[in-house]
Motif scaffolding. Structure first.
Motif, mmCIF file in Angstrom:
data_model
loop_
_atom_site.group_PDB
_atom_site.id
_atom_site.type_symbol
_atom_site.label_atom_id
_atom_site.label_comp_id
_atom_site.label_asym_id
_atom_site.label_seq_id
_atom_site.Cartn_x
_atom_site.Cartn_y
_atom_site.Cartn_z
ATOM 1 N N ILE A 127 36.702 -21.998 -35.950
ATOM 2 C CA ILE A 127 37.459 -20.512 -36.424
ATOM 3 C C ILE A 127 36.258 -19.594 -36.789
ATOM 4 C CG2 ILE A 127 38.943 -19.287 -38.143
ATOM 5 C CD1 ILE A 127 40.385 -22.023 -38.679
ATOM 6 N N VAL A 128 36.344 -18.233 -36.022
ATOM 7 C CA VAL A 128 35.291 -17.241 -36.141
ATOM 8 C C VAL A 128 36.006 -16.009 -36.596
ATOM 9 C CG1 VAL A 128 33.675 -16.008 -34.893
ATOM 10 C CG2 VAL A 128 34.057 -18.388 -34.406
ATOM 11 N N GLY A 129 35.480 -15.383 -37.491
ATOM 12 C CA GLY A 129 35.881 -13.985 -37.820
ATOM 13 C C GLY A 129 35.746 -13.133 -36.551
ATOM 14 N N GLY A 139 30.793 -15.568 -31.360
ATOM 15 C CA GLY A 139 31.381 -16.367 -30.591
ATOM 16 C C GLY A 139 30.518 -17.025 -29.653
ATOM 17 N N HIS A 140 29.412 -16.464 -29.010
ATOM 18 C CA HIS A 140 28.478 -17.149 -28.014
ATOM 19 C C HIS A 140 27.773 -18.620 -28.521
ATOM 20 C CE1 HIS A 140 29.341 -13.835 -25.547
ATOM 21 N NE2 HIS A 140 28.148 -13.726 -25.007
ATOM 22 N N ALA A 141 27.577 -18.373 -29.727
ATOM 23 C CA ALA A 141 26.914 -19.751 -30.316
ATOM 24 C C ALA A 141 27.813 -20.735 -30.067
ATOM 25 C CB ALA A 141 26.291 -19.395 -31.847
ATOM 26 N N VAL A 142 29.057 -20.610 -30.585
ATOM 27 C CA VAL A 142 30.054 -21.749 -30.522
ATOM 28 C C VAL A 142 30.338 -22.187 -29.123
ATOM 29 C CG1 VAL A 142 32.392 -22.275 -31.000
ATOM 30 C CG2 VAL A 142 31.294 -20.792 -32.719
ATOM 31 N N LEU A 143 30.176 -21.350 -28.267
ATOM 32 C CA LEU A 143 30.375 -21.622 -26.696
ATOM 33 C C LEU A 143 29.191 -22.565 -26.502
ATOM 34 C CD1 LEU A 143 31.888 -18.592 -24.897
ATOM 35 C CD2 LEU A 143 32.944 -20.661 -25.539
ATOM 36 N N GLN A 144 28.016 -21.992 -26.620
ATOM 37 C CA GLN A 144 26.766 -22.723 -26.370
ATOM 38 C C GLN A 144 26.629 -24.007 -27.109
ATOM 39 O OE1 GLN A 144 24.253 -19.684 -27.780
ATOM 40 N NE2 GLN A 144 24.306 -18.233 -26.028
ATOM 41 N N ALA A 145 27.235 -24.337 -28.064
ATOM 42 C CA ALA A 145 27.148 -25.520 -28.758
ATOM 43 C C ALA A 145 28.450 -26.498 -28.209
ATOM 44 C CB ALA A 145 27.536 -25.469 -30.263
ATOM 45 N N VAL A 171 37.894 -20.292 -32.050
ATOM 46 C CA VAL A 171 39.013 -19.651 -32.249
ATOM 47 C C VAL A 171 39.316 -18.534 -32.990
ATOM 48 C CG1 VAL A 171 41.554 -20.186 -33.043
ATOM 49 C CG2 VAL A 171 40.001 -21.856 -31.860
ATOM 50 N N PHE A 172 39.495 -17.156 -32.743
ATOM 51 C CA PHE A 172 39.221 -15.990 -33.389
ATOM 52 C C PHE A 172 40.325 -15.928 -34.485
ATOM 53 C CE2 PHE A 172 36.873 -15.492 -29.769
ATOM 54 C CZ PHE A 172 35.449 -15.511 -30.238
ATOM 55 N N ALA A 173 39.935 -15.314 -35.441
ATOM 56 C CA ALA A 173 41.002 -14.868 -36.739
ATOM 57 C C ALA A 173 40.758 -13.497 -37.030
ATOM 58 C CB ALA A 173 40.413 -15.784 -37.997
ATOM 59 N N ASP A 174 42.102 -13.017 -37.142
ATOM 60 C CA ASP A 174 42.197 -11.485 -37.386
ATOM 61 C C ASP A 174 41.660 -11.119 -38.663
ATOM 62 O OD1 ASP A 174 42.742 -8.895 -36.974
ATOM 63 O OD2 ASP A 174 45.015 -9.280 -36.618
ATOM 64 N N VAL A 175 41.259 -9.762 -38.850
ATOM 65 C CA VAL A 175 40.388 -9.411 -40.373
ATOM 66 C C VAL A 175 41.090 -8.663 -41.072
ATOM 67 C CG1 VAL A 175 38.439 -9.767 -38.690
ATOM 68 C CG2 VAL A 175 39.589 -7.487 -38.924
ATOM 69 N N TYR A 189 32.426 -5.366 -31.889
ATOM 70 C CA TYR A 189 33.402 -5.873 -31.060
ATOM 71 C C TYR A 189 34.724 -6.404 -31.617
ATOM 72 C CZ TYR A 189 30.099 -5.054 -27.301
ATOM 73 O OH TYR A 189 28.993 -4.423 -26.233
ATOM 74 N N ALA A 190 35.786 -6.485 -31.085
ATOM 75 C CA ALA A 190 36.805 -7.141 -31.213
ATOM 76 C C ALA A 190 36.787 -8.368 -30.212
ATOM 77 C CB ALA A 190 38.323 -6.519 -31.021
ATOM 78 N N SER A 191 36.051 -9.637 -30.802
ATOM 79 C CA SER A 191 35.625 -10.571 -29.842
ATOM 80 C C SER A 191 36.774 -11.055 -28.840
ATOM 81 C CB SER A 191 34.959 -11.316 -30.489
ATOM 82 O OG SER A 191 33.716 -10.980 -31.405
ATOM 83 N N HIS A 192 37.866 -11.409 -29.275
ATOM 84 C CA HIS A 192 38.844 -12.041 -28.645
ATOM 85 C C HIS A 192 39.342 -11.159 -27.398
ATOM 86 C CE1 HIS A 192 41.400 -8.831 -30.629
ATOM 87 N NE2 HIS A 192 42.501 -9.080 -29.869
ATOM 88 N N LEU A 193 38.879 -9.834 -27.272
ATOM 89 C CA LEU A 193 39.099 -9.191 -25.935
ATOM 90 C C LEU A 193 38.041 -9.313 -25.063
ATOM 91 C CD1 LEU A 193 40.125 -5.715 -27.696
ATOM 92 C CD2 LEU A 193 41.855 -7.650 -26.873
ATOM 93 N N GLN A 194 36.950 -9.990 -25.268
ATOM 94 C CA GLN A 194 35.915 -10.194 -24.391
ATOM 95 C C GLN A 194 36.385 -11.211 -23.169
ATOM 96 O OE1 GLN A 194 33.824 -7.810 -24.362
ATOM 97 N NE2 GLN A 194 34.773 -7.030 -25.872
ATOM 98 N N PRO A 195 36.019 -10.991 -21.930
ATOM 99 C CA PRO A 195 36.609 -11.860 -20.910
ATOM 100 C C PRO A 195 35.981 -13.219 -21.153
ATOM 101 C CG PRO A 195 36.177 -9.753 -20.100
ATOM 102 C CD PRO A 195 35.674 -9.799 -21.426
ATOM 103 N N VAL A 196 34.738 -13.338 -21.691
ATOM 104 C CA VAL A 196 34.185 -14.645 -21.776
ATOM 105 C C VAL A 196 34.989 -15.541 -22.504
ATOM 106 C CG1 VAL A 196 32.553 -14.020 -23.790
ATOM 107 C CG2 VAL A 196 31.669 -15.602 -21.962
ATOM 108 N N TYR A 197 35.808 -15.259 -23.500
ATOM 109 C CA TYR A 197 36.343 -16.245 -24.259
ATOM 110 C C TYR A 197 37.719 -16.650 -23.663
ATOM 111 C CZ TYR A 197 32.767 -14.505 -27.401
ATOM 112 O OH TYR A 197 31.588 -14.229 -27.866
ATOM 113 N N GLY A 198 37.882 -16.022 -22.392
ATOM 114 C CA GLY A 198 39.261 -16.466 -21.810
ATOM 115 C C GLY A 198 40.502 -15.918 -22.668
ATOM 116 N N GLU A 199 41.678 -16.353 -22.472
ATOM 117 C CA GLU A 199 42.812 -16.041 -22.982
ATOM 118 C C GLU A 199 42.877 -16.347 -24.353
ATOM 119 O OE1 GLU A 199 46.357 -13.843 -22.686
ATOM 120 O OE2 GLU A 199 44.989 -14.573 -21.270
#
Length: 379
Positions: free
Chosen positions: A81-83, A91-97, A102-106, A326-336
């Protein structure tokens, strides 16, 4: 004679003769590579600043985040879970690992992860929480800790912007199992690039120290040996070392830190006073139980006013600015991803205005006047 004014810079490092002298000392020592004597000295001092037992200097904050996730045991199939409101390096670090962010609203005031949103996202695949200190102000770490302990999860602080910040008198860096810092050129203290991973847990920093040097102990650990030790590689590691040149610069930056923080806080106070009465702008919040390092100053523009139009007008007048982050959840790299309305709203409406320790009174006045005039013109 031109009457064109120099731009007011969005960010600017404070460096000078003291940093040059520290670099010259490293040149004379002959050890310019990473993980050397200057790195060790800096690590000792940075651990003191962050109230932790251990600090490991790294090539950047992204490598510190990745190393931290690796030594925490993150594997493919895990969820972290990522802010959400953060530069996507988190978020990239999580993907790289190999895991899924899973993004949490703020929160709508300080934009760090809402604890209730964090807990609602926990599933059987969740292994931990990566909480971001937005613009340097720590999030709700007592609440995060209660949630992670309740569910048997680890807690990791993305303190990229947080050098010198505190949360309920405790320094940023000491609030979680691990914390990662950045020394990028726009951060409060900088070597141009660089980072650090800090913790009170030797069982995490010890393995990270080996992984960040290709999977073996750094060469300095073999200095002065009476034998000829030949390391063996038992695991795949990386080259995530900070150079001793950068570490020497960081040593001087630590000396400067109290003054740099005081200068930024003075600018923030002047901005607060100037913008608090502008109806179309909301000034950032500093909560009373934490000390904000003001890595960035983020104005929130009213919905009826175009943030982008305001930014372009400021730039035309020589005042540098940018969107918040960035609102990370809107970035295409993270999918839906599920909609996160608070973070998405901040992404649309926030504006970063100049914030650094080198701002003069005249430059602050110019920023204030330019912003206020631009808001009036666009309203």
């Amino acid at each position: 004679m031109s009457d064109v004014q120099e731009p007011v810079l969005l960010g600017r490092p404070t460096v000078g003769e003291a940093e040059l002298a520290a670099v010259a000392e490293v040149f004379r020592s002959g050890w310019l590579a990473g993980a050397g004597p200057a790195c060790r000295r800096f690590e000792e001092r940075f651990a003191q600043l962050t109230g932790t037992a251990h600090a490991l200097s790294t090539s950047n904050c992204g490598s510190a985040l990745f190393l931290g996730l690796k030594v925490l045991g993150v594997r493919p199939g895990d969820e972290v879970i990522v802010g959400d409101y953060t530069f996507p390096a988190t978020g990239h670090a999580v993907l790289q690992a190999g895991a899924k962010p899973v993004f949490a609203d703020v929160r709508p005031d300080i934009w760090s992860a809402d604890p209730a949103a964090v807990e609602a996202l926990i599933t059987p695949r969740t292994v931990g929480v990566l909480a971001v200190d937005v613009a340097g102000q720590p999030g709700d770490f007592d609440e995060y800790r209660a949630i992670t302990e309740k569910h048997g999860l680890w807690l990791f602080e993305d303190a990229a912007c947080s050098s010198g910040a505190t949360y309920r008198t405790r320094p940023a860096g000491s609030l979680a199992d691990l914390a990662a810092f950045s020394f990028h050129g726009r951060k409060g203290i900088t070597a141009g690039e660089g980072g650090a991973l800090v913790s009170n847990r030797e069982d995490l920093i010890g393995p990270a120290r080996k992984l960040h040097t290709y999977g073996i102990e750094p060469a300095i650990s073999r200095e002065g040996s009476g034998t000829l030790p030949i390391p063996e590689f038992h695991e795949l590691g990386y080259n995530f070392r900070l150079s001793d040149i950068q570490a020497a610069i960081m040593g001087v930056q630590l000396d400067r830190l109290p003054g740099l923080l005081a200068a930024r806080r003075s600018v923030a106070r002047r901005y607060h006073e100037a913008f608090a009465e502008v109806d179309a702008l909301t000034v950032p919040v500093e909560l009373p139980d934490r000390e904000h390092p003001w890595q960035a100053y983020l104005l929130t523009v009213a919905p009826e006013l175009s943030r982008d139009a305001l930014a372009l007008r400021l730039r035309e007048q020589g005042v540098q600015c940018n969107f918040g982050t960035y609102a990370s959840h809107l970035q295409p790299v993270y999918g839906e991803q599920a909609p996160l309305p608070v973070s998405a709203d901040a992404f649309r409406r926030q504006l970063a205005v100049p914030m650094h320790a080198e701002l003069t009174d005249a430059e602050v006045d110019r920023v204030v006047t330019t912003v206020r005039e631009a808001v009036r013109a666009l309203s």
